[in-house]
Structure formats: C-alpha cells, structure tokens
Scaffold this motif. Sequence first.
Motif, PDB file in Angstrom:
ATOM      1  N   ILE A   1     -10.178  -2.860   1.785  1.00 29.78           N
ATOM      2  CA  ILE A   1     -10.014  -2.896   0.333  1.00 29.78           C
ATOM      3  C   ILE A   1     -10.264  -4.277  -0.249  1.00 29.78           C
ATOM      4  O   ILE A   1     -10.510  -4.405  -1.453  1.00 29.78           O
ATOM      5  CB  ILE A   1      -8.605  -2.380  -0.067  1.00 29.78           C
ATOM      6  CG1 ILE A   1      -8.624  -1.795  -1.492  1.00 29.78           C
ATOM      7  CG2 ILE A   1      -7.559  -3.477   0.076  1.00 29.78           C
ATOM      8  CD1 ILE A   1      -9.401  -0.533  -1.644  1.00 29.78           C
TER       9      ILE A   1
ATOM     10  N   ALA B   1      -7.608   3.331  -3.859  1.00 25.10           N
ATOM     11  CA  ALA B   1      -8.158   2.327  -4.773  1.00 25.10           C
ATOM     12  C   ALA B   1      -7.119   1.270  -5.117  1.00 25.10           C
ATOM     13  O   ALA B   1      -5.907   1.509  -5.025  1.00 25.10           O
ATOM     14  CB  ALA B   1      -8.655   2.999  -6.055  1.00 25.10           C
ATOM     15  N   LYS B   2      -7.617   0.123  -5.522  1.00 23.80           N
ATOM     16  CA  LYS B   2      -6.738  -0.859  -6.140  1.00 23.80           C
ATOM     17  C   LYS B   2      -6.136  -0.197  -7.375  1.00 23.80           C
ATOM     18  O   LYS B   2      -6.798   0.582  -8.058  1.00 23.80           O
ATOM     19  CB  LYS B   2      -7.529  -2.110  -6.501  1.00 23.80           C
ATOM     20  CG  LYS B   2      -8.059  -2.853  -5.266  1.00 23.80           C
ATOM     21  CD  LYS B   2      -9.029  -3.967  -5.624  1.00 23.80           C
ATOM     22  CE  LYS B   2      -9.552  -4.659  -4.365  1.00 23.80           C
ATOM     23  NZ  LYS B   2     -10.624  -5.624  -4.656  1.00 23.80           N
TER      24      LYS B   2
ATOM     25  N   LEU C   1      -6.674  -1.042   6.417  1.00 22.73           N
ATOM     26  CA  LEU C   1      -6.918  -0.770   5.007  1.00 22.73           C
ATOM     27  C   LEU C   1      -7.045  -2.061   4.218  1.00 22.73           C
ATOM     28  O   LEU C   1      -7.904  -2.178   3.327  1.00 22.73           O
ATOM     29  CB  LEU C   1      -5.786   0.084   4.431  1.00 22.73           C
ATOM     30  CG  LEU C   1      -5.898   0.428   2.937  1.00 22.73           C
ATOM     31  CD1 LEU C   1      -7.253   1.040   2.607  1.00 22.73           C
ATOM     32  CD2 LEU C   1      -4.775   1.366   2.521  1.00 22.73           C
ATOM     33  N   GLU C   2      -6.232  -3.042   4.534  1.00 24.28           N
ATOM     34  CA  GLU C   2      -6.299  -4.313   3.822  1.00 24.28           C
ATOM     35  C   GLU C   2      -7.661  -4.964   3.994  1.00 24.28           C
ATOM     36  O   GLU C   2      -8.239  -5.500   3.039  1.00 24.28           O
ATOM     37  CB  GLU C   2      -5.203  -5.249   4.324  1.00 24.28           C
ATOM     38  CG  GLU C   2      -5.052  -6.511   3.489  1.00 24.28           C
ATOM     39  CD  GLU C   2      -3.776  -7.259   3.809  1.00 24.28           C
ATOM     40  OE1 GLU C   2      -3.243  -7.921   2.900  1.00 24.28           O
ATOM     41  OE2 GLU C   2      -3.314  -7.180   4.958  1.00 24.28           O
TER      42      GLU C   2
ATOM     43  N   PHE D   1       0.829  -1.200   0.000  1.00 23.59           N
ATOM     44  CA  PHE D   1       0.000   0.000   0.000  1.00 23.59           C
ATOM     45  C   PHE D   1       0.867   1.255   0.000  1.00 23.59           C
ATOM     46  O   PHE D   1       1.876   1.328   0.703  1.00 23.59           O
ATOM     47  CB  PHE D   1      -0.889   0.039   1.250  1.00 23.59           C
ATOM     48  CG  PHE D   1      -1.762  -1.173   1.413  1.00 23.59           C
ATOM     49  CD1 PHE D   1      -3.075  -1.158   0.987  1.00 23.59           C
ATOM     50  CD2 PHE D   1      -1.274  -2.328   2.009  1.00 23.59           C
ATOM     51  CE1 PHE D   1      -3.885  -2.274   1.138  1.00 23.59           C
ATOM     52  CE2 PHE D   1      -2.076  -3.444   2.165  1.00 23.59           C
ATOM     53  CZ  PHE D   1      -3.392  -3.416   1.722  1.00 23.59           C
TER      54      PHE D   1
ATOM     55  N   VAL E   1      -2.223  -1.140  -3.970  1.00 23.10           N
ATOM     56  CA  VAL E   1      -3.267  -0.200  -3.569  1.00 23.10           C
ATOM     57  C   VAL E   1      -2.622   1.169  -3.386  1.00 23.10           C
ATOM     58  O   VAL E   1      -1.605   1.293  -2.696  1.00 23.10           O
ATOM     59  CB  VAL E   1      -3.952  -0.634  -2.262  1.00 23.10           C
ATOM     60  CG1 VAL E   1      -5.011   0.382  -1.844  1.00 23.10           C
ATOM     61  CG2 VAL E   1      -4.594  -2.010  -2.430  1.00 23.10           C
TER      62      VAL E   1
ATOM     63  N   ASN F   1     -13.724  -4.005  -1.548  1.00 26.33           N
ATOM     64  CA  ASN F   1     -14.069  -2.797  -2.301  1.00 26.33           C
ATOM     65  C   ASN F   1     -12.989  -2.476  -3.332  1.00 26.33           C
ATOM     66  O   ASN F   1     -11.832  -2.868  -3.181  1.00 26.33           O
ATOM     67  CB  ASN F   1     -14.232  -1.608  -1.349  1.00 26.33           C
ATOM     68  CG  ASN F   1     -15.352  -1.831  -0.344  1.00 26.33           C
ATOM     69  OD1 ASN F   1     -16.521  -1.674  -0.673  1.00 26.33           O
ATOM     70  ND2 ASN F   1     -14.996  -2.202   0.879  1.00 26.33           N
ATOM     71  N   ASP F   2     -13.389  -1.753  -4.371  1.00 23.97           N
ATOM     72  CA  ASP F   2     -12.447  -1.320  -5.398  1.00 23.97           C
ATOM     73  C   ASP F   2     -11.902   0.071  -5.122  1.00 23.97           C
ATOM     74  O   ASP F   2     -10.737   0.355  -5.381  1.00 23.97           O
ATOM     75  CB  ASP F   2     -13.133  -1.310  -6.771  1.00 23.97           C
ATOM     76  CG  ASP F   2     -13.634  -2.682  -7.174  1.00 23.97           C
ATOM     77  OD1 ASP F   2     -12.827  -3.623  -7.171  1.00 23.97           O
ATOM     78  OD2 ASP F   2     -14.840  -2.807  -7.465  1.00 23.97           O
TER      79      ASP F   2
ATOM     80  N   ILE G   1     -12.183   3.628  -2.372  1.00 24.78           N
ATOM     81  CA  ILE G   1     -12.613   4.287  -1.141  1.00 24.78           C
ATOM     82  C   ILE G   1     -12.595   5.791  -1.395  1.00 24.78           C
ATOM     83  O   ILE G   1     -11.607   6.332  -1.893  1.00 24.78           O
ATOM     84  CB  ILE G   1     -11.684   3.944   0.036  1.00 24.78           C
ATOM     85  CG1 ILE G   1     -11.733   2.434   0.321  1.00 24.78           C
ATOM     86  CG2 ILE G   1     -12.076   4.732   1.289  1.00 24.78           C
ATOM     87  CD1 ILE G   1     -10.713   1.964   1.356  1.00 24.78           C
TER      88      ILE G   1
END
Length: 275
Positions: A111, A177-178, A107-108, A3, A70, A114-115, A117
């Motif tokens: 995410i 985002a990813k 965060l992991e 990240f 990410v 989700n794609d 945030i």
Amino acid sequence: MNFQIFTCYHKEAPVVNSDIIVPIQGGRSIAKNKLEMIGDDTGDNISSKNLNFCELTVTYWIWKNATADVVGLCHYRRYFNFKNLWTMFDKINPDFAEKFGINKTNLENLIKENDIIVPKTMDIGCSLREKYNRDHLSSDMDATLEAIKEVYPNDYETAKKVLENSTRGHFCNMIIAKKEAFDNYAKWLFDILFFVENKIQKDVENRDAIQRRVYGYLSERLMSVYLACHSELKVLELPMLVQEENTNTYKKYCSKMKKRIFLGKLGFKNYKKYL
C-alpha cells in the motif's frame, strides 16, 4: 499505519487468524442469528438494506465508521492473495494467513506505493453491459447510466464506454485502500446507487431473491467505471482467493499449480502451454 480489512460473514464460518483481518456480520440488523463478531448495524449504517445491497452494507459501514489508515473488504470465502499466484483454497487452516501472506507487513509494503488494491480483472467474453443484461434487468443498467449522467456528468462518457466496450471487470466488490481513497470511492458509489434505488426500488421489492440483490451486482461493474474515471489513482491488482469446496476439483487445481511452480523454477516463462 494501522490496518482493518473487514471480512464479511452472514453465517458461522472459520475466521482467518491475521493481524489485519476483522470479521464483521453483514445485514446484522435483520439477521436471525447474531454471530460472535462486530456487525454493520452500529453508528451510521444501512444494515437493514442487506437483502438488496449485499456486502455493500459493510462497505457503507466502513466508509462511515472505520478509522484505520488503510481499510478494506473481503468475504469469508474470498480473500486477496498477497504472496503468490494461487487463486483457490479448500478451507481455512491455521496456516492460511501465512501461506497467502495476509499480514500487516506484506500489506504495508504494497500500500505504500498504491492507493487502491482490487482483484485482478476477469474476462467475461462480452461487454460488462451485455453480460449484465443477460443475467439481470437491462433497465437497471439504464437507470445506473442515467444516475451517473445526473450526479457525476463528467464521468458519463467514460462510464458508457467502459460498460459498453470493456470485456474485463473487477468483481466481488473486494477492495483495500487508503482510507481517503476508500471514502472517495464509497461516496461516489453510494451517490449513484441511492439515486438508482429511488428510481427502481418499488420494482425490486417484487423480484425473486437473486434479482433483489441488484445494487450489489451493479456495483461490481461500477468499480471498473470508477477506476477508469480516476486514472490519477495508483491501482494494484492482486489474485483473488476463492474457496473451492469440491475435493476433486481442488486436488486437480493443486496439481496444476504445483506443475506451474516447478516449470517456473526451471525457467519456462510461458509455462501455461505445458499444462
């Protein structure tokens, strides 16, 4: 996953001690003072456009140069809150990241499902377009819709509907985002903004310092458009933390939040009416 949540700086300020935060100086190529951190002036970059694109010069840099799984963008005075409902802080203390859950583990977990945030939407009391027209030049929004119609015609009707009817928006150009999702968004955004730039830049150069930041202002509205045009994306909204430097205002806010937490623990679901 690895990240990198880049935090944009333009002057000296405290840095959050977190395993996911990466400080970066925006507009470094034109800055008088070089900060002790990486800048947006390496590799493929638009650092020199910072006066007009604001923090988007960092968005562009992340798109073109970052390689983490990410990625994201925050500001030195604005962050995402991964842990609770607080939306205000007074200063960056040593326990800042711990207090608001700004770490890799939290965060992991978020995410994975989700794609993208983004900040929770804010109600501005009128349509996104009307608010823009009040504060800025309406012709810029006209040029933006023209750009969408030309570059992404399938998104035009949705864009027009969102801008003319929605009273809520995702502001401050903050996103996590990813990487693939981030890149797709960035490409869409800059395809549109560069089209607009070609149309209006000569006029922009004659504006005052505030109105020269036009592309940053436009992109705040375009984030809501993009999400509406891409309903296949899994989107998570999080509270946005904003620094409040007025001591009295912050103390009042803390008192209100403590009451909310207390009433919530007592089981008052509609606790806001008691404040």
